[in-house]
Each structure stands twice: as C-alpha cells, then as structure tokens.
Scaffold this motif. Structure first.
Motif, PDB file in Angstrom:
ATOM      1  N   THR A  14     -10.301   8.384   0.683  1.00 15.63           N
ATOM      2  CA  THR A  14     -10.683   9.424   1.644  1.00 15.63           C
ATOM      3  C   THR A  14     -10.182   9.104   3.043  1.00 15.63           C
ATOM      4  OG1 THR A  14     -12.812   8.321   1.979  1.00 15.63           O
ATOM      5  CG2 THR A  14     -12.737  10.088   0.348  1.00 15.63           C
ATOM      6  N   SER A  15      -9.769   7.871   3.265  1.00 11.78           N
ATOM      7  CA  SER A  15      -9.180   7.451   4.523  1.00 11.78           C
ATOM      8  C   SER A  15      -8.101   6.418   4.213  1.00 11.78           C
ATOM      9  CB  SER A  15     -10.233   6.839   5.450  1.00 11.78           C
ATOM     10  OG  SER A  15      -9.619   6.168   6.535  1.00 11.78           O
ATOM     11  N   GLU A  16      -7.039   6.404   5.029  1.00  5.80           N
ATOM     12  CA  GLU A  16      -5.977   5.410   4.826  1.00  5.80           C
ATOM     13  C   GLU A  16      -6.521   3.994   4.834  1.00  5.80           C
ATOM     14  OE1 GLU A  16      -5.717   7.916   6.952  1.00  5.80           O
ATOM     15  OE2 GLU A  16      -3.812   8.969   6.613  1.00  5.80           O
ATOM     16  N   TYR A  17      -7.658   3.795   5.506  1.00  9.92           N
ATOM     17  CA  TYR A  17      -8.266   2.465   5.560  1.00  9.92           C
ATOM     18  C   TYR A  17      -8.547   1.922   4.167  1.00  9.92           C
ATOM     19  CZ  TYR A  17     -11.976  -0.991   5.912  1.00  9.92           C
ATOM     20  OH  TYR A  17     -12.737  -2.115   5.760  1.00  9.92           O
ATOM     21  N   TYR A  18      -9.052   2.786   3.268  1.00 12.30           N
ATOM     22  CA  TYR A  18      -9.413   2.333   1.925  1.00 12.30           C
ATOM     23  C   TYR A  18      -8.182   2.022   1.084  1.00 12.30           C
ATOM     24  CZ  TYR A  18     -14.008   3.977   3.264  1.00 12.30           C
ATOM     25  OH  TYR A  18     -15.181   4.160   3.925  1.00 12.30           O
ATOM     26  N   ALA A  19      -7.050   2.662   1.387  1.00 12.12           N
ATOM     27  CA  ALA A  19      -5.812   2.351   0.670  1.00 12.12           C
ATOM     28  C   ALA A  19      -5.150   1.091   1.209  1.00 12.12           C
ATOM     29  CB  ALA A  19      -4.842   3.525   0.780  1.00 12.12           C
ATOM     30  N   VAL A  20      -5.357   0.830   2.502  1.00 12.16           N
ATOM     31  CA  VAL A  20      -4.683  -0.300   3.149  1.00 12.16           C
ATOM     32  C   VAL A  20      -5.529  -1.561   3.141  1.00 12.16           C
ATOM     33  CG1 VAL A  20      -3.677  -1.098   5.328  1.00 12.16           C
ATOM     34  CG2 VAL A  20      -3.360   1.259   4.613  1.00 12.16           C
ATOM     35  N   LYS A  21      -6.855  -1.397   3.335  1.00 10.14           N
ATOM     36  CA  LYS A  21      -7.698  -2.588   3.453  1.00 10.14           C
ATOM     37  C   LYS A  21      -8.927  -2.571   2.543  1.00 10.14           C
ATOM     38  CE  LYS A  21      -8.707  -4.553   7.337  1.00 10.14           C
ATOM     39  NZ  LYS A  21      -8.093  -5.868   7.243  1.00 10.14           N
ATOM     40  N   ALA A  56       0.819  -1.215   0.000  1.00 14.48           N
ATOM     41  CA  ALA A  56       0.000   0.000   0.000  1.00 14.48           C
ATOM     42  C   ALA A  56       0.854   1.266   0.000  1.00 14.48           C
ATOM     43  CB  ALA A  56      -0.921   0.015   1.218  1.00 14.48           C
ATOM     44  N   SER A  57       2.167   1.122  -0.120  1.00 10.27           N
ATOM     45  CA  SER A  57       3.057   2.275   0.043  1.00 10.27           C
ATOM     46  C   SER A  57       2.885   3.306  -1.062  1.00 10.27           C
ATOM     47  CB  SER A  57       4.515   1.805   0.100  1.00 10.27           C
ATOM     48  OG  SER A  57       4.841   1.066  -1.067  1.00 10.27           O
ATOM     49  N   ILE A  62      -6.842  -3.857  -4.033  1.00  5.58           N
ATOM     50  CA  ILE A  62      -6.515  -5.135  -4.665  1.00  5.58           C
ATOM     51  C   ILE A  62      -5.041  -5.478  -4.502  1.00  5.58           C
ATOM     52  CG2 ILE A  62      -6.124  -4.070  -6.928  1.00  5.58           C
ATOM     53  CD1 ILE A  62      -7.293  -6.595  -8.165  1.00  5.58           C
ATOM     54  N   SER A  63      -4.165  -4.463  -4.456  1.00  3.09           N
ATOM     55  CA  SER A  63      -2.736  -4.745  -4.303  1.00  3.09           C
ATOM     56  C   SER A  63      -2.449  -5.414  -2.960  1.00  3.09           C
ATOM     57  CB  SER A  63      -1.926  -3.451  -4.431  1.00  3.09           C
ATOM     58  OG  SER A  63      -2.315  -2.513  -3.446  1.00  3.09           O
ATOM     59  N   VAL A  64      -3.126  -4.946  -1.900  1.00  2.00           N
ATOM     60  CA  VAL A  64      -2.921  -5.535  -0.570  1.00  2.00           C
ATOM     61  C   VAL A  64      -3.482  -6.949  -0.522  1.00  2.00           C
ATOM     62  CG1 VAL A  64      -3.420  -5.291   1.885  1.00  2.00           C
ATOM     63  CG2 VAL A  64      -2.979  -3.258   0.510  1.00  2.00           C
ATOM     64  N   LEU A  65      -4.708  -7.123  -1.032  1.00  2.00           N
ATOM     65  CA  LEU A  65      -5.329  -8.445  -1.026  1.00  2.00           C
ATOM     66  C   LEU A  65      -4.514  -9.446  -1.834  1.00  2.00           C
ATOM     67  CD1 LEU A  65      -9.061  -7.374  -1.582  1.00  2.00           C
ATOM     68  CD2 LEU A  65      -8.021  -8.133   0.563  1.00  2.00           C
ATOM     69  N   ALA A  66      -4.062  -9.019  -3.015  1.00  2.00           N
ATOM     70  CA  ALA A  66      -3.306  -9.929  -3.882  1.00  2.00           C
ATOM     71  C   ALA A  66      -1.932 -10.243  -3.298  1.00  2.00           C
ATOM     72  CB  ALA A  66      -3.160  -9.316  -5.273  1.00  2.00           C
ATOM     73  N   TYR A  78       5.407  -4.383  -6.739  1.00  5.10           N
ATOM     74  CA  TYR A  78       4.982  -4.691  -8.116  1.00  5.10           C
ATOM     75  C   TYR A  78       3.459  -4.619  -8.254  1.00  5.10           C
ATOM     76  CZ  TYR A  78       4.024  -7.431 -12.302  1.00  5.10           C
ATOM     77  OH  TYR A  78       3.548  -7.854 -13.522  1.00  5.10           O
ATOM     78  N   LEU A  79       2.737  -5.230  -7.323  1.00  5.71           N
ATOM     79  CA  LEU A  79       1.272  -5.226  -7.406  1.00  5.71           C
ATOM     80  C   LEU A  79       0.691  -3.850  -7.123  1.00  5.71           C
ATOM     81  CD1 LEU A  79       0.466  -8.663  -5.727  1.00  5.71           C
ATOM     82  CD2 LEU A  79       0.267  -8.064  -8.138  1.00  5.71           C
ATOM     83  N   ASN A  80       1.369  -3.054  -6.281  1.00  6.90           N
ATOM     84  CA  ASN A  80       0.875  -1.703  -6.037  1.00  6.90           C
ATOM     85  C   ASN A  80       1.096  -0.800  -7.248  1.00  6.90           C
ATOM     86  OD1 ASN A  80       1.206   0.737  -3.320  1.00  6.90           O
ATOM     87  ND2 ASN A  80      -0.528   0.119  -4.543  1.00  6.90           N
ATOM     88  N   ILE A  81       2.145  -1.077  -8.019  1.00  3.37           N
ATOM     89  CA  ILE A  81       2.342  -0.355  -9.280  1.00  3.37           C
ATOM     90  C   ILE A  81       1.229  -0.703 -10.265  1.00  3.37           C
ATOM     91  CG2 ILE A  81       3.840  -0.138 -11.311  1.00  3.37           C
ATOM     92  CD1 ILE A  81       6.228  -0.628  -9.429  1.00  3.37           C
ATOM     93  N   LYS A  82       0.878  -1.974 -10.303  1.00  2.20           N
ATOM     94  CA  LYS A  82      -0.148  -2.433 -11.244  1.00  2.20           C
ATOM     95  C   LYS A  82      -1.545  -2.012 -10.814  1.00  2.20           C
ATOM     96  CE  LYS A  82       2.372  -4.644 -14.237  1.00  2.20           C
ATOM     97  NZ  LYS A  82       2.425  -4.172 -15.647  1.00  2.20           N
TER      98      LYS A  82
END
Length: 526
Positions: free
Chosen positions: A459-466, A372-373, A470-474, A448-452
C-alpha cells in the motif's frame, strides 16, 4: 476514537509484520517467507544486543559505567533520528491506501496517531536494543538508588519520542516545500538526501574527539551531549543526581512535542496528501516528433524515472554509495593531519592500503536498487509481464540502473581515496576492480532474490522497499556478509591479505555469473 484507533493500529502492525498473511494464508511458501523474515529480524536483534553488551561491559570495566546511560541515550536518539527520517514520508504521507482509509468513518487524528504509534513501536525496539543491556550493566556496576530504576525505565519509553518527532517534522517539511515545485519528486529527493547527510555529519561530530579529549572520555561525552543533544542532559541529571525536576521536564517535553506534532499534522494531513498525489501539466504542450527506443533503453529510462520519482526508494537504495562519496571526499580533503600522522606512527598504513578495496565493497553492498525493483511494479506488473520483449531484457534494464547509480560515484570515490592514501600500482588497480566485481554481484543478487521473494501487494513504497521485504533484507544482508567476512579475515590475517582478496573476488565473480545465468532462464508471470 479509542476503539477505531486500536483497529487502525492493529491493521498497520499486521501489514508491517505480515501477521495476517502468516495466520490466514494457505500458501506454504508465503508462510516460509514470513518465517524467514522473522528469523532474519531476530538474528539481527541478537547480533546488535551482543555487540551492545560487549561495548557496555568494556566501558564499565574501564571505569566509565556512569557515562553508559548518557551514551546510550545519544546512540538511541541518533539511530531513531536517521531511521525514522528515511521512512517518514513512506509511512505517514503518500500511502496508496489513502483514499480507502480516508473514506472510512474515522477521524483524521486517529489515522495520524495510529501511523505515528507504529513508528514509535519500531523505534522502541531500537531503543530497547541500545539502552536495556547498558542499563542493566550500569545497575550492576553502580548500584544506584531505587529512584534511578524508575528513571531508567522511563527513559526506555521516552527517549525515542523527541528524535522521532524531529525526523518526522523534517520529512513533513520537505513534503510541504517540495509540493509547490513542478519537479517535486526530484526536489524532495535532493532535500531528503541533504537532510540524511546532515544527520550523519552531526553523528560524526558527536563522536569526534581529539587527543586531549581521549584522555578524559567522560568529559568528552558530556561536552558532546551538551553541544548536540540537550534532552540527554536532563536524563543524566535525573539519573546521577536524583533530580526529579529534570526527569519531569524531560518527560513533559517529550510528550508535549508528540501531542503537538500529531495535532498539527492531523490539521494539514489532507492538504499534504493532496499535494503529494497531485500532478502538474505543462500549459504550453505541443505535439512534437515521437522518439523511439530499443526495448532495453525504454525499460532503462522507465526504471530511472521510477528511481528519481520515489524518494523512499532512492534514499534506501542509494544511501550506501552516497555515504561512500562523503567519506572519500572527507578523507581526501578534510582528514586531520594529526590522524594521518597517528596512523603512520601506529604502523597500520600498509594494512589500510591493502584492505581499502574490500572496505569500498562494503559500501557498495549496501546499495541495491534491484532488490525492490520488481516489487515496485505492484499492481501494474501485468504491463511488465505482457510486454513484447524477453524477460532477460527487463532484468538487464534493472541491473543497468544499479550499475549507473554505483559505478560513476564509486570510481570518483576511489580516486579521492587514492589521493588520501598512497597506494602502489597493484593496490590502485584492486581499488577499482574489486568494488566493481561486487557492484555486479549485488545488482544480480538483488534481481534474483526479488524474483524469488516479490512483494506486489503493498500500500506504500515503504513496504516494498523496507517493511518486511525479504528480498531487500536478504540482498543487503548477504551482500554485506560477503564483503565484511573477507574484511574481517584480512584484518585478522594481515600476511594473507592479497590471497584472501583474490580468492574472495574470484568466488564472487563466479557466483555473479552463476546467478545471472539462472536469472536469464527465469520467466515472468503475473
């Protein structure tokens, strides 16, 4: 209030599941990403349902079907307690759209209720996965009276409320306490980590049984429930003894706690958010000597500051390695002698010695700050993209942070494991080498997956992290699949354990190199 609450709730759900984007976006890749997230979610639900059915059926065949509802209430409550706490502050307090939402002609209680309802619906899905299959199996085996069906249906909807309110209360309390500190982000992170570990410890204590308890599993469950979660006893009494009073008390406590929490948080909602968004400045600031760093070191320090300043990012990204440290510490200094003796008596010590490197790798693959970085750059990503440095330097700084988080804790944990479990020289070497290879793999895979699949419009870090990232889940799903698969193969084929571990480790190493070379050739664009 009712109409505005419904609109707010719909907006929250559309944002969480990406429904708006799926309906209105003309970008085919965007729709593909939403479809992949949906497919992964449905697959995970299907797997959990299958495991729940198998476990419940095994319990029923062993003559313990009456204990199923109680056990599932406890499992559902513990899952809700842990998952809700991890995302409590990121969904309820400290959202980036706070100013926009509060400027609307909407009452504060409507905003708080819509956000809590969204959490409740997510936990309701968890509750249905945990309780619905076991409830069906309970009905098939026990043939309870008609009133029991009403109790079961009511429990499906009421069980998530109390643990959800407990977790949210802990999260809000941590925000309230840490907001008075100048280093509130670090303080909040320490308190949150301690709270998660307390929840995990309570979960382990609930499931721990000695030899006498194993002979009577039903009594052991009843004792555990009585000791750690009294609301489940009310439901058990209602179900097994047709006790309407117990069920009414269970329902009333659940609903009243929810209403009281919403009322209290609504009253202090503005004050809590003001404390979260406020910043402290030193009064005795003096201009000193300016320090310069290389581009890599400057970016590396920036990533470390972000990790320590975002509680939900640190908790979700680092919880795997924290759990590994706790498990290793417990194994080294708190393992019951009876358990060690039982392992040696069963003759499985050699198997445990051989699979331990892969077991450590499972915890490692649960830890990825890199997934998620890039997404966390958000609307400020133009700074990263226009920085006078190579894209590879940016990627390396993010990978280095994940290595910094994992490797020191991993090596200390491996030493604790070596103290707890006697190993040969080769087994000890593999205990350090194999998890290290997986550390580099999960770090590179996350970038790699976060690039893709970046997610910048949060609107909140929660949506980027969890929340639907898809990058985090994958990353976590692919990483755990790469470690759990060889672990399963080593257990099934004990005579080929070394061959399996060497082969998988070489494949993971080659995959890491291939992915890293591909990452280095990728450029960043706004």
């Amino acid at each position: 209030m009712k109409g505005k609450y419904k609109y707010l709730l719909r907006m929250q759900l559309y944002n969480l599941f990406g429904i708006n984007r799926l309906i209105h976006s003309r970008d085919k890749q965007e729709k593909q990403r939403s479809a992949i997230v949906g497919a992964l979610g449905l697959t995970a639900i299907a797997i959990l349902v299958v495991y729940t059915v198998k476990f419940s059926n095994s319990m029923a065949e062993a003559g313990l079907s009456k204990a199923l509802p109680t056990l599932m209430v406890v499992v559902c409550s513990l899952a809700t307690l842990t998952l809700t706490f991890v995302k409590s502050t990121g969904v309820l307090i400290g959202l980036k759209d706070y100013d926009m939402v509060m400027s609307m002609p909407v009452r504060t209680i409507s905003i708080v209720t819509s956000r809590i309802t969204m959490l409740y619906l997510i936990n309701l899905i968890i509750g249905f996965i945990a309780m619905l299959p076991s409830s069906i199996i309970y009905v098939v085996y026990e043939h309870p009276p008609i009133f029991s069906y009403l109790f079961l249906v009511g429990a499906l909807f009421l069980t998530p409320i109390i643990p959800m309110i407990i977790s949210l209360s802990l999260g809000v309390l941590i925000v309230a306490v840490s907001s008075h500190s100048r280093h509130k982000n670090v303080f909040s992170l320490v308190l949150s980590t301690a709270a998660v570990l307390m929840i995990v410890f309570a979960s382990a204590k609930t499931q721990s049984m000695d030899e006498a308890q194993i002979t009577n599993l039903g009594v052991a469950m009843a004792e555990a429930v009585n000791k750690f979660y009294p609301p489940a006893i009310l439901f058990t009494n209602a179900l097994l003894h047709n006790d309407w009073a117990s069920f009414v008390i269970f329902a009333a406590v659940s609903l009243l706690l929810g209403i009281a929490f919403i009322t209290i948080v609504s009253h202090y909602y503005k004050r809590l958010n003001t404390a979260v968004f406020s910043h402290y400045a030193k009064k005795d600031y003096k201009m000193g000597t300016l320090k310069s760093s290389s581009p890599f070191m400057a970016l590396y320090k920036k990533e470390l500051r972000r990790l320590s300043s975002c509680t939900i990012y640190a908790l979700n990204s680092c919880i795997g390695i924290v759990l590994l440290f706790v498990v290793a510490l417990g194994a080294a200094f708190f393992m019951p002698p009876a358990l060690r003796q039982q392992i040696e008596t069963m003759g499985i010590m050699s198997i445990i010695q051989n699979i331990m490197p892969i077991a450590l790798a499972v915890f490692v693959t649960m830890t990825s700050t890199t997934a998620a970085s890039l997404s966390l750059e958000g609307k400020n990503r133009w700074i990263m993209c226009s920085a006078p440095t190579q894209a590879r330097t940016i990627y390396n700084s993010k990978i280095a942070v994940n290595l910094t988080v994992i490797l020191p804790v991993l090596y200390v944990s491996a030493i604790f494991i070596r103290i707890a479990i006697p190993c040969s020289l080769m087994q000890t070497i593999l205990l350090f080498i194999i998890p290290t290879v997986y550390t580099f793999f999960i770090s590179v895979l996350g970038v790699y997956l976060n690039i893709k699949f970046p997610k910048y419009d949060w609107t909140s870090e929660y949506y980027a992290v969890k929340g639907g990232a898809i990058s985090v889940l994958a990353t976590v799903g692919g990483g755990m699949a790469s470690s759990l698969t060889p672990l399963y193969l080593c257990i099934i084929f004990p005579h080929y354990q070394m061959m399996i571990m060497f082969g998988i480790t070489c494949l993971i190493l080659l995959a890491t190199l291939a992915i890293y070379l591909k990452v280095c050739r990728t450029q960043l664009y706004v």
